[in-house]
Each structure stands twice: as structure tokens, then as C-alpha cells.
Write a protein that holds these residues in place. Sequence first.
Motif, PDB file in Angstrom:
ATOM      1  N   THR A 289     -25.819  79.091   1.923  1.00 55.69           N
ATOM      2  CA  THR A 289     -24.709  78.830   1.008  1.00 55.69           C
ATOM      3  C   THR A 289     -23.456  79.598   1.426  1.00 55.69           C
ATOM      4  O   THR A 289     -22.334  79.112   1.251  1.00 55.69           O
ATOM      5  CB  THR A 289     -25.091  79.205  -0.430  1.00 55.69           C
ATOM      6  N   GLY A 290     -23.645  80.790   2.017  1.00 58.12           N
ATOM      7  CA  GLY A 290     -22.500  81.563   2.472  1.00 58.12           C
ATOM      8  C   GLY A 290     -21.758  80.862   3.602  1.00 58.12           C
ATOM      9  O   GLY A 290     -20.525  80.805   3.610  1.00 58.12           O
ATOM     10  N   PHE A 291     -22.498  80.306   4.552  1.00 57.87           N
ATOM     11  CA  PHE A 291     -21.867  79.592   5.665  1.00 57.87           C
ATOM     12  C   PHE A 291     -21.222  78.308   5.165  1.00 57.87           C
ATOM     13  O   PHE A 291     -20.123  77.929   5.593  1.00 57.87           O
ATOM     14  CB  PHE A 291     -22.905  79.305   6.748  1.00 57.87           C
ATOM     15  N   LEU A 292     -21.892  77.607   4.242  1.00 59.06           N
ATOM     16  CA  LEU A 292     -21.311  76.396   3.664  1.00 59.06           C
ATOM     17  C   LEU A 292     -19.979  76.704   2.985  1.00 59.06           C
ATOM     18  O   LEU A 292     -18.988  75.980   3.165  1.00 59.06           O
ATOM     19  CB  LEU A 292     -22.281  75.787   2.644  1.00 59.06           C
ATOM     20  N   ASP A 293     -19.949  77.786   2.197  1.00 56.72           N
ATOM     21  CA  ASP A 293     -18.717  78.150   1.492  1.00 56.72           C
ATOM     22  C   ASP A 293     -17.607  78.534   2.468  1.00 56.72           C
ATOM     23  O   ASP A 293     -16.440  78.190   2.264  1.00 56.72           O
ATOM     24  CB  ASP A 293     -18.979  79.304   0.525  1.00 56.72           C
ATOM     25  N   THR A 294     -17.969  79.256   3.521  1.00 55.09           N
ATOM     26  CA  THR A 294     -16.966  79.663   4.511  1.00 55.09           C
ATOM     27  C   THR A 294     -16.338  78.449   5.176  1.00 55.09           C
ATOM     28  O   THR A 294     -15.106  78.379   5.339  1.00 55.09           O
ATOM     29  CB  THR A 294     -17.606  80.575   5.572  1.00 55.09           C
ATOM     30  N   LEU A 295     -17.153  77.474   5.559  1.00 58.64           N
ATOM     31  CA  LEU A 295     -16.632  76.274   6.201  1.00 58.64           C
ATOM     32  C   LEU A 295     -15.789  75.445   5.239  1.00 58.64           C
ATOM     33  O   LEU A 295     -14.806  74.805   5.642  1.00 58.64           O
ATOM     34  CB  LEU A 295     -17.783  75.437   6.762  1.00 58.64           C
ATOM     35  N   ASN A 296     -16.148  75.460   3.976  1.00 57.32           N
ATOM     36  CA  ASN A 296     -15.357  74.744   2.987  1.00 57.32           C
ATOM     37  C   ASN A 296     -14.012  75.437   2.761  1.00 57.32           C
ATOM     38  O   ASN A 296     -12.958  74.792   2.697  1.00 57.32           O
ATOM     39  CB  ASN A 296     -16.119  74.642   1.665  1.00 57.32           C
ATOM     40  N   ASP A 297     -14.039  76.764   2.683  1.00 57.86           N
ATOM     41  CA  ASP A 297     -12.805  77.523   2.469  1.00 57.86           C
ATOM     42  C   ASP A 297     -11.802  77.330   3.597  1.00 57.86           C
ATOM     43  O   ASP A 297     -10.594  77.231   3.361  1.00 57.86           O
ATOM     44  CB  ASP A 297     -13.119  79.026   2.358  1.00 57.86           C
ATOM     45  N   THR A 298     -12.303  77.313   4.827  1.00 58.72           N
ATOM     46  CA  THR A 298     -11.410  77.374   5.983  1.00 58.72           C
ATOM     47  C   THR A 298     -11.120  76.021   6.619  1.00 58.72           C
ATOM     48  O   THR A 298     -10.032  75.802   7.146  1.00 58.72           O
ATOM     49  CB  THR A 298     -12.011  78.302   7.058  1.00 58.72           C
ATOM     50  N   LEU A 299     -12.101  75.115   6.571  1.00 57.09           N
ATOM     51  CA  LEU A 299     -11.941  73.825   7.244  1.00 57.09           C
ATOM     52  C   LEU A 299     -11.999  72.636   6.298  1.00 57.09           C
ATOM     53  O   LEU A 299     -11.752  71.504   6.711  1.00 57.09           O
ATOM     54  CB  LEU A 299     -13.027  73.656   8.320  1.00 57.09           C
ATOM     55  N   GLY A 300     -12.355  72.905   5.037  1.00 57.22           N
ATOM     56  CA  GLY A 300     -12.491  71.810   4.087  1.00 57.22           C
ATOM     57  C   GLY A 300     -13.758  71.001   4.255  1.00 57.22           C
ATOM     58  O   GLY A 300     -13.880  69.904   3.709  1.00 57.22           O
ATOM     59  N   PHE A 301     -14.745  71.532   4.990  1.00 56.48           N
ATOM     60  CA  PHE A 301     -16.014  70.831   5.167  1.00 56.48           C
ATOM     61  C   PHE A 301     -16.769  70.794   3.844  1.00 56.48           C
ATOM     62  O   PHE A 301     -16.761  71.769   3.077  1.00 56.48           O
ATOM     63  CB  PHE A 301     -16.879  71.518   6.222  1.00 56.48           C
ATOM     64  N   THR A 302     -17.468  69.696   3.593  1.00 57.57           N
ATOM     65  CA  THR A 302     -18.237  69.533   2.364  1.00 57.57           C
ATOM     66  C   THR A 302     -19.655  69.074   2.682  1.00 57.57           C
ATOM     67  O   THR A 302     -19.881  68.383   3.686  1.00 57.57           O
ATOM     68  CB  THR A 302     -17.579  68.502   1.440  1.00 57.57           C
ATOM     69  N   PRO A 303     -20.634  69.431   1.826  1.00 64.18           N
ATOM     70  CA  PRO A 303     -22.025  69.019   2.068  1.00 64.18           C
ATOM     71  C   PRO A 303     -22.179  67.503   2.035  1.00 64.18           C
ATOM     72  O   PRO A 303     -21.576  66.815   1.204  1.00 64.18           O
ATOM     73  CB  PRO A 303     -22.792  69.682   0.918  1.00 64.18           C
ATOM     74  N   LYS A 304     -22.994  66.994   2.950  1.00 64.91           N
ATOM     75  CA  LYS A 304     -23.266  65.559   3.038  1.00 64.91           C
ATOM     76  C   LYS A 304     -24.694  65.225   2.629  1.00 64.91           C
ATOM     77  O   LYS A 304     -24.940  64.209   1.990  1.00 64.91           O
ATOM     78  CB  LYS A 304     -23.018  65.059   4.468  1.00 64.91           C
ATOM     79  N   VAL A 305     -25.644  66.049   3.049  1.00 64.37           N
ATOM     80  CA  VAL A 305     -27.064  65.811   2.786  1.00 64.37           C
ATOM     81  C   VAL A 305     -27.737  67.146   2.521  1.00 64.37           C
ATOM     82  O   VAL A 305     -27.465  68.133   3.216  1.00 64.37           O
ATOM     83  CB  VAL A 305     -27.760  65.124   3.986  1.00 64.37           C
ATOM     84  N   ASP A 306     -28.629  67.180   1.524  1.00 69.19           N
ATOM     85  CA  ASP A 306     -29.433  68.370   1.245  1.00 69.19           C
ATOM     86  C   ASP A 306     -30.902  68.020   1.413  1.00 69.19           C
ATOM     87  O   ASP A 306     -31.383  67.023   0.867  1.00 69.19           O
ATOM     88  CB  ASP A 306     -29.207  68.869  -0.187  1.00 69.19           C
ATOM     89  N   PHE A 307     -31.633  68.853   2.168  1.00 69.62           N
ATOM     90  CA  PHE A 307     -33.084  68.744   2.257  1.00 69.62           C
ATOM     91  C   PHE A 307     -33.667  69.959   1.555  1.00 69.62           C
ATOM     92  O   PHE A 307     -33.461  71.092   1.994  1.00 69.62           O
ATOM     93  CB  PHE A 307     -33.547  68.742   3.719  1.00 69.62           C
ATOM     94  N   ASN A 308     -34.401  69.727   0.465  1.00 73.62           N
ATOM     95  CA  ASN A 308     -34.962  70.885  -0.234  1.00 73.62           C
ATOM     96  C   ASN A 308     -36.325  71.240   0.334  1.00 73.62           C
ATOM     97  O   ASN A 308     -36.818  70.637   1.277  1.00 73.62           O
ATOM     98  CB  ASN A 308     -35.041  70.625  -1.749  1.00 73.62           C
ATOM     99  N   ALA A 309     -36.946  72.257  -0.261  1.00 72.67           N
ATOM    100  CA  ALA A 309     -38.193  72.795   0.289  1.00 72.67           C
ATOM    101  C   ALA A 309     -39.326  71.774   0.283  1.00 72.67           C
ATOM    102  O   ALA A 309     -40.237  71.844   1.093  1.00 72.67           O
ATOM    103  CB  ALA A 309     -38.610  74.033  -0.504  1.00 72.67           C
ATOM    104  N   GLY A 310     -39.300  70.801  -0.653  1.00 72.18           N
ATOM    105  CA  GLY A 310     -40.359  69.808  -0.674  1.00 72.18           C
ATOM    106  C   GLY A 310     -40.312  68.887   0.522  1.00 72.18           C
ATOM    107  O   GLY A 310     -41.336  68.440   1.022  1.00 72.18           O
ATOM    108  N   VAL A 311     -39.114  68.585   0.999  1.00 74.43           N
ATOM    109  CA  VAL A 311     -38.958  67.685   2.130  1.00 74.43           C
ATOM    110  C   VAL A 311     -39.263  68.403   3.436  1.00 74.43           C
ATOM    111  O   VAL A 311     -39.845  67.836   4.355  1.00 74.43           O
ATOM    112  CB  VAL A 311     -37.526  67.101   2.157  1.00 74.43           C
ATOM    113  N   VAL A 312     -38.853  69.650   3.542  1.00 73.78           N
ATOM    114  CA  VAL A 312     -38.996  70.380   4.798  1.00 73.78           C
ATOM    115  C   VAL A 312     -40.051  71.471   4.671  1.00 73.78           C
ATOM    116  O   VAL A 312     -39.876  72.599   5.091  1.00 73.78           O
ATOM    117  CB  VAL A 312     -37.646  70.963   5.269  1.00 73.78           C
TER     118      VAL A 312
END
Length: 702
Positions: A289-312
Motif C-alpha cells: 500500500t505504501g508503494f501504491l500510494d507513492t506512485l499515486n502521489d507522484t505519477l497519478g497511477f491508480t490500482p487496476k486489479v487486486d488479487f487477494n490472499a484467496g486467489v494467490v
Amino acid sequence: MPAAPAKLSVCFSHVHMYCNALREPEEYRRLEDKLNDFSKMSTAGGAGTTDLKAGREAWLGLQAKHGDPVAKVSTPEDYSPIGQDIVEQLLVGLGWRVTGCHLGTSTRSLILTSADAGGVKFAITAHNTQTLNELASVAGAEDDPESKRPRQVEQEPFDHFDTRHLKRYAEYHKGRQGVAVLGFLVSAGGIDMIRARYAELHPKLIMPGSPSSYPGAKVLEVFAYYTGEKLETDADTGTMLRFIEVLEEESAASDVWVLPGIKRISAVFDGISQPAYCDHWVSNVFSRTGFLDTLNDTLGFTPKVDFNAGVVAAGEAQIESTVTGNDPRKLIGDKATALKDQSQVYLPINNALSDVGHVHVFLKELGQGIQHVASRVEDLSSLIQRANDYRKMTGAGLSFLQIPRSYYGYITAKKLSQDAGISEDAAERCLSHLKEAGIVDARSTVDLDVTRERVMAALPTCLPAVVADCVLRARYGNLHALLKNHASEETYLRIVRNNNSVLRARYGNLHALLKNHASEETYLRIVRNNILVDIQGEDLLLQIFTSKVLQQSDGQEAPFLEFIERVCSECKNPSTGCPQAIKPGCGGFGIRNFLTLFLSIEVSKAAASRSDAERRGDARMVEVEGKRVDAFTAQLDESNPILTTISDAMTAEGAARDSGDTTAAQHWANEKAKGNEALQEVSSKYKELMRKLREEVSASAA
């Protein structure tokens, strides 16, 4: 949260690897010349009809003219991915070429590309005289105030090739080779804009002294991750993000290619290798989540797909993964453009949730970093067939993750009993006969080329014909579950075995894939070359993973490469009837393959263990391994419809978002969440079942 940066365009540029040593460009050119001559003599273009024995003789026959311009000469039988020269692997295995170089005062760097220089670019740098392990030792000594070791002053005219970066990376990653930098091209004004965002929100991550200005370009480097939670911890100095802005108004801009300081090299390609293009780059981190937030803050990147623990979930190993990226808002009108487009950036990010499993071990051994680099090609089966053929003829190149045949389908007594409507005792007798005839192997997989007549001849008499049908279907049973009943037996065999047929009813994209090939052998390559298959909506994803690259010793963690083919459906607007734009990332990221692959591997292993126990006459372990086979099979059977629900919900959610229907998007997001919860429950159920089974075995052995 502050608003994302406006008017910023980011696209893929290059990945930058650090390795122990590189040879002179002229030496690699000798290997390229030999490979080009070999391609004229060999039929190994990916058709799957290569005479490997003749090819080996042809390769050896070129020694008189070219010698052995390879770093690790070996016979094909003795090939090992450990200790290989990464440049050599890419030249031989993929047909890439050295297309650029920089020979500095203390380091040397090469650029490798496929036949399309606008696609994938691998920058590879090594110190002229010292390995990374030696550089790590030097870096540690320099940090010791008691050390009297004299400091080496090595000045590179281009900072990104300076020895201090290799030392820093080597010290953090314990002297291991790896992917050190992810490089991106940015639009005009992008460097100033991104640096301002980092200075405001993440100043700890800015590389001291960055950005750097060169004739025709500016380069900004930042550390990719924090050591822990964002802002609360220091910068992780192991991996960097690099941003390059080409200053088009300067006359020197035309001389900048990949990185300032790189000199282009004219290369000759073999005419049979395929171009490759950047698809996604994957990180293993402590704080996802820290890396996701950093990329969103600086580059405007947003999450596209989430794989939770059940899938992986892989047994007791669990991770979470999120794919983030930009939104280039670029309409892709045709498949050729979709293949080559580099504007859509995807960065999957993994973190471990348990103290076992690959991601946990990677983080423990290497620290945070790049797990693998995925590249996109037009015809994956041909690419891998060529790579496998070349390795078998030359003793060099790339090897790939071995996927058990059970991934595509397998047969057990319980499954045969259920599918054919016979008793389990009768099913056991059938399997015994089939194994004696060599039709079913010790891992419960069915001979790919078996005929119906041969199956009928091996089965006990007085059984319904449906039994033979079930045996034959077991060759592609997992794909049958994936594609439901929208395909004939011939269709499944053309994916797994692969006779040519089409899926016109629901999967028009498969029809587009299959009709473009003239030979059944094309489809056979999918299974023979261990290619994974996934479908999301009407889009198809084919994927494969190499063995670890840049691995110095057996058992060590190291990055690997992934190659994929995305077959995008040709959808039409229901209102106008006109073709709709192709959506980047069609086919997803292999959501089904996480779980299906793992469980298929476990079924195969348990079946082999049961066969071993039968040969030993160990009735107790025959029973135990039989229970394991049944448990893993049941988990796969329970999970498949849930995975279908999740995949369908993801597809519908994306379509709703694209159309601006927020209500429908939220509905499908909720359905996806329900599916994830259901899959987690199934995973937990069978995890507990396997734990109890292990305890029973331990108790009986005590």
C-alpha cells in the motif's frame, strides 16, 4: 490527498540490470554472426518441426568458421540456467541483439533489443574489473570509519553509469545480480513536474544530485520504495525509478537513444525472431500500500486489479498483489497497434502475508526489488518453440518453468467414477488397466496422443462407452472447466493437444487466434512448451515464465522473465455496429493460473508419491497420498466456478467503468469481493484439512 499531476505522460522506456561481468561488444557480435549463419541452416523458426539432431550437427559444424563465442560452453544435455551470461541468453534464446553500448572509465553497458527497436530495451551494466560481490565488500569497507582502505575516485561523464550506483545496489542486495532500475519516458516538462511532487510529498526518495542534465535530455532518479511504511521510514536504496525527458528543441535530442551516453550499434537480426514489447514489471515489497500510494502521489497511477490472499494462496504461502498503472486515455484501434503500444504502464506489486513461499523468501534473501519483467509478443508458442529448439541444439539460451501436464488435465478414480457414473472400485480397475497400457502415467495424466481405439482396447470389457470419453477428456479437463461447454472435444484438444478448431459461439478471440495458423503442430506447441492459458471475458492470455536469470548459485533467489501473448476480442458497439477500441491489458494477468497451477502441481506430486508407495507396498501411505490427491482435486473443483465468477465480475466492472456507469461498476466490484471471500473460505478449508492429514501421518509415525 493532493491532486495527481496534470498533463503528465509516462510510458515504458527500459529496464536496467546490474551483473557481474560483460564481455566486449565485439565478442557478442561474433556470437551474433554465428547465430545468423545458423538461422540460415536450421529450420528452428518456431514451427515445431525442427530436426534437433541435424541442427546440433549444423551448430557444431560452424565451429571452424566462428569458434565457440559463448561464455559457458556445454552440451544441450548439461545445460543449466545457473551462472549464465544474461546477454548470451537473450541473443541465443530470443534472437535479440546488442544495439547500443557505453564504454565508461570504470563500467561498461550494453543495450539489447528485439528486432523492433521501439519495443523492449534491456540496459545491462557491469564493472570493468570487479564483480558485484566484490563491490559490495568495497562499499562496506568504505562505510567503516576504522577502515584505512583508500577510496577509489571514478568519475563517469554520465552519472547513471557511475560505479557508486553498482556499489550501492550490490551492498543492499548482498552482491547479487538483478534488475536495478525501471526506466520511463516522460513528456515535456515531466522531469520538473515529477521532482516537484517528490520534493513535496516524498523528499526522502529523491536521489541526491538528481536530476542530471545532458545534451538533448534530462534524467531524474528516485528510490522506488521505503524500507517500511511510507514517510515513517527511510528510503530503500536498492531499486530506483528513472525518468527520462528528451529535450526535443535541442539539436542533440536526436542523438539520445534509451539513455544519454549510449552509442547506437548497427545490428543484424536473424529474420526469424519476434519483436517484443513491454507489458508489465513486477515488484516484491514490504509495504504494498505504501508503494501504491507513492506512485499515486507522484505519477497519478491508480490500482487496476487486486488479487487477494484467496486467489494467490499456494498452500500455506499467501501473498497479496495489486496491479497499478497510468491512464493514458489512448484509444487503440487495431491489434497491431495494441501489440506495439508502450503508453500503458502496468506495475504489479506483491507483498507476503506468510513466512513461507517465494515472495517471502525473495524479500528475505534479496530485500525489496524487481521479481520479474514481462514482455509481450505476437506469437508466444512460436517464440518458446524456437527458444527450446535453440537450447537443445546449441546448449545455450533460456529454459522455462516446467508446468506439469496435470495443469491441462488429469484423471483420478474419484473423478472417473463421478464423470462416468461407475463405482469407485470399477474406476480403480480402469485406471489400473490404463496404467498397465501406458495410457495413464504415475502422475495421473493421460497420454496426449492416445486414440479412442487404444483406450477401448485397454479398458475392461462390459463398461459403458462413456468411460472412454471421460478418459479422453481428462487430457484437457481443466480447460474444459475453464471454457465450460462452449467448445467441442476437438476444440479442447486444439488448445491442449491441439487439433485445429474454433470457438465461434462465445470466444471469438480464440477463433481469431486459431484461424491464423495452418498446422495442428502450432497448437501442440502450447502444451509441449508449457504455456499457461487464461480467459477473461472474451479475451485470451497466454503466458510462460523462464527459469531464474542472473542466478549465481543453485537455490538462490533471482529474478526471472515472463513472456505473454494477449489475444484481444474484436467487439462491436451494439448501437452502431462499429468495432470498439481495444482495451489495454486485455486478457488480464492470469488470475486463474495462480491457483490452478499450484493445485495441479500438488495433485501431480501426490499422485507420484502414491505410486511410489504402491511400489513399496506401503498401504498406509497409499491411503494418505490418495486422500491428498482427492483433497487437492476437490479444492480445484470447488475453486474453478468461484474463479469464473471473480473473472466475470472483473470484466463486467471494467466495462461499467469504461461506460461511466458507476452504479453497475460498484455492483460488480461487490460481486468480485464476494467471490474473493468465497475463495478465501475454500482455501482456508483445505489448508486446515491438509494440516490435519499431516498431523495424522506424524502421529502414526511416532
